[in-house]
Design an enzyme around this catalytic site. Structure first.
Site, PDB file in Angstrom:
ATOM      1  N   GLU A 172       0.827  -1.224   0.000  1.00  0.00           N
ATOM      2  CA  GLU A 172       0.000   0.000   0.000  1.00  0.00           C
ATOM      3  C   GLU A 172       0.859   1.272   0.000  1.00  0.00           C
ATOM      4  OE1 GLU A 172      -3.056  -0.241   3.050  1.00  0.00           O
ATOM      5  OE2 GLU A 172      -4.075  -1.835   1.950  1.00  0.00           O
ATOM      6  N   GLU A 291      -5.325  -8.465  -0.290  1.00  0.00           N
ATOM      7  CA  GLU A 291      -6.041  -8.153   0.962  1.00  0.00           C
ATOM      8  C   GLU A 291      -7.506  -7.948   0.606  1.00  0.00           C
ATOM      9  OE1 GLU A 291      -4.631  -5.192   3.761  1.00  0.00           O
ATOM     10  OE2 GLU A 291      -2.547  -5.640   3.244  1.00  0.00           O
ATOM     11  N   GLN A 348      -7.453 -11.080   7.766  1.00  0.00           N
ATOM     12  CA  GLN A 348      -6.236 -11.820   8.005  1.00  0.00           C
ATOM     13  C   GLN A 348      -6.628 -13.221   8.474  1.00  0.00           C
ATOM     14  OE1 GLN A 348      -3.577  -9.450  10.504  1.00  0.00           O
ATOM     15  NE2 GLN A 348      -3.757  -7.660   9.176  1.00  0.00           N
TER      16      GLN A 348
HETATM   17  O1  AHR Z   1      -5.147  -5.872   7.157  1.00  0.00           O
HETATM   18  C1  AHR Z   1      -5.055  -4.697   7.897  1.00  0.00           C
HETATM   19  C2  AHR Z   1      -4.335  -3.571   7.181  1.00  0.00           C
HETATM   20  O2  AHR Z   1      -5.147  -3.102   6.144  1.00  0.00           O
HETATM   21  C3  AHR Z   1      -3.036  -3.900   6.496  1.00  0.00           C
HETATM   22  O3  AHR Z   1      -1.938  -3.821   7.336  1.00  0.00           O
HETATM   23  C4  AHR Z   1      -2.925  -2.843   5.445  1.00  0.00           C
HETATM   24  O4  AHR Z   1      -2.163  -3.261   4.347  1.00  0.00           O
HETATM   25  C5  AHR Z   1      -4.370  -2.515   5.119  1.00  0.00           C
HETATM   26  O5  AHR Z   1      -4.590  -1.156   5.089  1.00  0.00           O
END
Ligand code: AHR
Length: 495
Positions: A172, A291, A348
Site C-alpha cells: 500500500e 487483501e 487476516q
Molecule cells: O489488514 C489490515 C491492514 O489493512 C493492512 O496492514 C494494510 O495493508 C491494510 O490497510
C-alpha cells in the site's frame, strides 16, 4: 420469483487457481502473538506454534499465506526476526504502535507454513528500506549457500533454501498512512530497481507491484498506470486491496459488496492492459487481490488511537451470517475472474478481521466467515465455468439494481460444484440448466444460513452457525432445482 443458471462445459473462464485460497498473517494485534504463535499454550508445539490454529487453517483449505504485513512491513527490519530468539531485539512497530518482540520471524513463519502445507507470499519493506534489504532477504531465503546471507541462514539451522516464489514489492505504498509512503513515480522507480536486483539473485521468482490500497482513493487508476509504466516488464502481478464495510451504507449495498470487487478487478486489469498497449507489450499481468475481507473500517479510529502494547486487541471483528454471505459472494467473484486474478489473500487469518478466533491460553474457534471459505476451497476444483444467470434484482443505494443471486461453477472430471449466494431476504428458487453436461445421478446442497442473519459464533457458543445440509433438491432431466435460504451461502454439488 426465481433465478436460473445455464452452464455449458464448452464455455469456461479458466482453471481454478489454487492460490485464490490465500490468507494473510501480519504482525498486527493478535494475529501472530496469541494467534498462530503462543509458547506455553496447551496446544502449542515445542516451537510455540498453536496446533489448534494449524488444524483450523488446514480445515479452511488455506493454500498461500502473505507475510509479514501489511502496513507492518513498511517499517520492518527482517534481520531482527532471524537467529537465536533470545538475541533478537525488541522494537517499536510504527504501523500499529505495537511493541514487537521479534520472537516470531521468518524461520518460525516458514516452519508454521510447512505444517500448514501452504505457500508463502512474502512482502519486502519498500517504506523505510529499499533495494539492498530486499536483495539481502532474498539471498538469505533462496540462495543455496557460500555467501554472506545464505550462510547466515545455514548457521541459523536451515540448510536447504526456502525457495520462496512470490514476493510483494512493498505494501500500500500509495496510502498516506504508510510509513515511508511514496508518490507513484517514486514507487514505480523503486519497484523497478528492486525487481531488477531481486531477479538477478533468483530469476525464478514472481513479483507483485503495489496497486492502489482501495478503489475510493483519489489516485485509483492513475497510480497503477504510472507505477506500471516504470516497472511493467519486471513484474508479474499488480495488487488490489479492498475491505467491505457493514456499517457504512445501507444493508443492501453491503450485501452487494461483490459488485465493487468486480469493478475493481475490471478497473485494475483495464489499466494494466492500457499500459501494455502503450508499451507495445504482449505480456499480460494478473491481479494479486492480496487483501480482501469484510471489516467495519468506519469504526476504526486509526493508528494514532493505539498505544504501545505487545499483541493488543485490534479490530477483532465478530462476524455474523450476513458477513458469511458477503464473503461467499467475494469468493464467487474471484472465481469468476480466475482468468485474470492469480492470487488472493483473505485478510487476516487469526483474530484480526479473521475467520479464526483464539483466546490467549484459551480455545480457538471458527467464525461464520470460516465456512464459505472452507467450502469453496474444498469444492472449487478443475475449471471455472462461465455462468449465465437471470435473477430478480434488489435496489441498493450505491450500485443501483443488483441481482439477488451471485453464482460461480466449477467442473472437475464430471463433478460439478455450484457456489451461490442469495442476497435477498426471502427464499430464492434456483434452476440450474446443465447444457452439455451428463445427467447427474447424485445431488447435494449445503448452506450457511440462519433464521437470524445477525447470528454469530462466540467463545461460549462456537458452533451456533455451521454449514448444514438442505433437503429438497431435485433433478428434472438436465435441470437441477434447489431453494436458497434468505441471506445464505450455498454449495450445490452434482455428479
Ligand atoms: O489488514 C489490515 C491492514 O489493512 C493492512 O496492514 C494494510 O495493508 C491494510 O490497510
Amino acid at each position: 420469483e426465481s433465478a436460473k443458471l445455464t452452464l455449458d462445459p464448452a464455455f469456461e473462464v479458466g482453471p481454478v487457481e489454487r492460490r485464490l485460497f490465500g490468507s494473510f498473517v501480519e504482525h498486527m494485534g493478535r494475529c501472530v502473538y496469541t494467534g498462530v504463535f503462543e509458547p506455553g499454550h496447551e496446544s502449542a508445539d515445542d516451537g510455540g506454534l498453536r496446533r489448534d490454529v494449524i488444524e483450523l487453517a488446514r480445515e479452511m483449505g488455506v493454500t498461500a499465506v502473505r507475510y509479514p504485513g501489511g502496513n507492518f512491513v513498511s517499517n520492518y527490519e527482517w534481520e531482527d526476526g532471524v537467529g537465536p530468539a533470545p538475541e533478537r531485539p525488541t522494537r517499536l512497530d510504527l504501523a500499529w504502535r505495537q511493541i514487537e518482540t521479534n520472537a516470531f520471524g521468518l524461520g518460525e513463519f516458514m516452519t508454521w507454513l510447512g505444517e500448514l502445507r501452504a505457500e508463502p507470499v512474502m512482502a519486502v519493506n519498500l517504506g523505510t528500506r529499499g533495494v539492498s534489504a530486499a536483495r539481502d532477504l532474498l539471498e538469505y531465503a533462496n540462495y543455496p549457500g557460500g555467501t554472506r546471507w545464505s550462510d547466515l541462514r545455514v548457521k541459523h539451522g536451515v540448510r536447504e533454501p526456502y525457495g520462496i516464489k512470490v514476493w510483494c514489492l512493498g505494501n500500500e505504498m500509495d496510502g498516506p498512512w504508510q510509513i515511508g509512503g511514496k508518490t507513484a513515480d517514486e514507487y514505480g522507480r523503486l519497484a523497478f530497481e528492486t525487481a531488477k536486483a531481486m531477479r538477478r539473485v533468483d530469476p525464478s521468482i514472481e513479483l507483485v507491484a503495489c496497486g492502489s490500497s482501495n478503489m475510493r482513493i483519489p489516485t485509483f487508476g492513475s497510480w497503477e498506470a504510472t507505477v506500471l509504466e516504470h516497472c511493467y516488464d519486471e513484474v508479474d502481478y499488480i495488487s488490489a486491496h479492498s475491505y467491505y464495510d457493514p456499517v457504512a451504507g445501507d444493508r443492501a449495498t453491503y450485501l452487494a459488496s461483490a459488485v465493487e470487487m468486480e469493478q475493481q478487478i475490471q478497473g485494475v486489469t483495464a489499466t494494466a492492459d492500457h499500459v501494455a498497449a502503450k508499451l507495445g507489450s504482449r505480456k499480460r499481468l494478473k491481479v494479486s487481490f492480496d487483501e480482501w475481507n469484510v471489516w467495519s473500517q468506519s469504526l476504526f479510529e486509526g493508528e494514532g488511537s493505539l498505544g504501545w502494547a505487545h499483541a493488543p486487541r485490534i479490530i477483532e471483528e465478530e462476524y455474523d451470517v450476513a458477513a458469511a454471505a458477503v464473503v461467499g459472494s467475494l469468493l464467487i467473484t474471484l472465481l469468476n475472474h480466475a482468468d485474470r486474478v492469480g492470487i488472493a489473500c483473505q485478510a487476516q487469518l487469526a483474530n484480526v478481521i479473521a475467520p479464526i478466533r483464539t483466546e490467549p491460553g484459551g480455545p480457538a474457534w471458527r467464525q461464520t466467515i470460516f465456512h464459505p471459505f472452507a467450502l469453496t476451497a474444498a469444492n472449487a476444483r478443475g475449471r471455472v465455468l462461465q455462468v449465465e444467470a437471470t435473477a430478480p434484482v434488489m435496489p441498493t443505494e450505491r450500485y443501483g439494481e443488483v441481482p439477488v443471486l451471485a453464482a460461480a461453477a466449477t467442473l472437475d472430471e464430471g463433478e460439478l460444484s455450484v457456489f451461490a449466494v442469495n442476497r435477498g431476504e426471502t427464499p430464492l428458487p434456483l434452476a440450474i440448466d446443465l447444457r452439455g453436461l451428463p445427467c447427474p445421478t447424485g445431488i447435494s446442497h449445503v448452506t450457511v444460513a440462519d433464521d437470524d442473519p445477525a447470528a454469530r459464533n462466540t467463545e461460549r457458543d462456537p458452533r451456533r452457525v455451521e454449514p448444514r445440509a438442505v433437503q429438497g433438491a431435485t433433478i428434472d432431466g438436465d435441470r437441477l432445482n434447489v431453494v436458497l435460504p434468505p441471506i445464505s451461502f450455498n454449495v450445490v454439488k452434482a455428479s
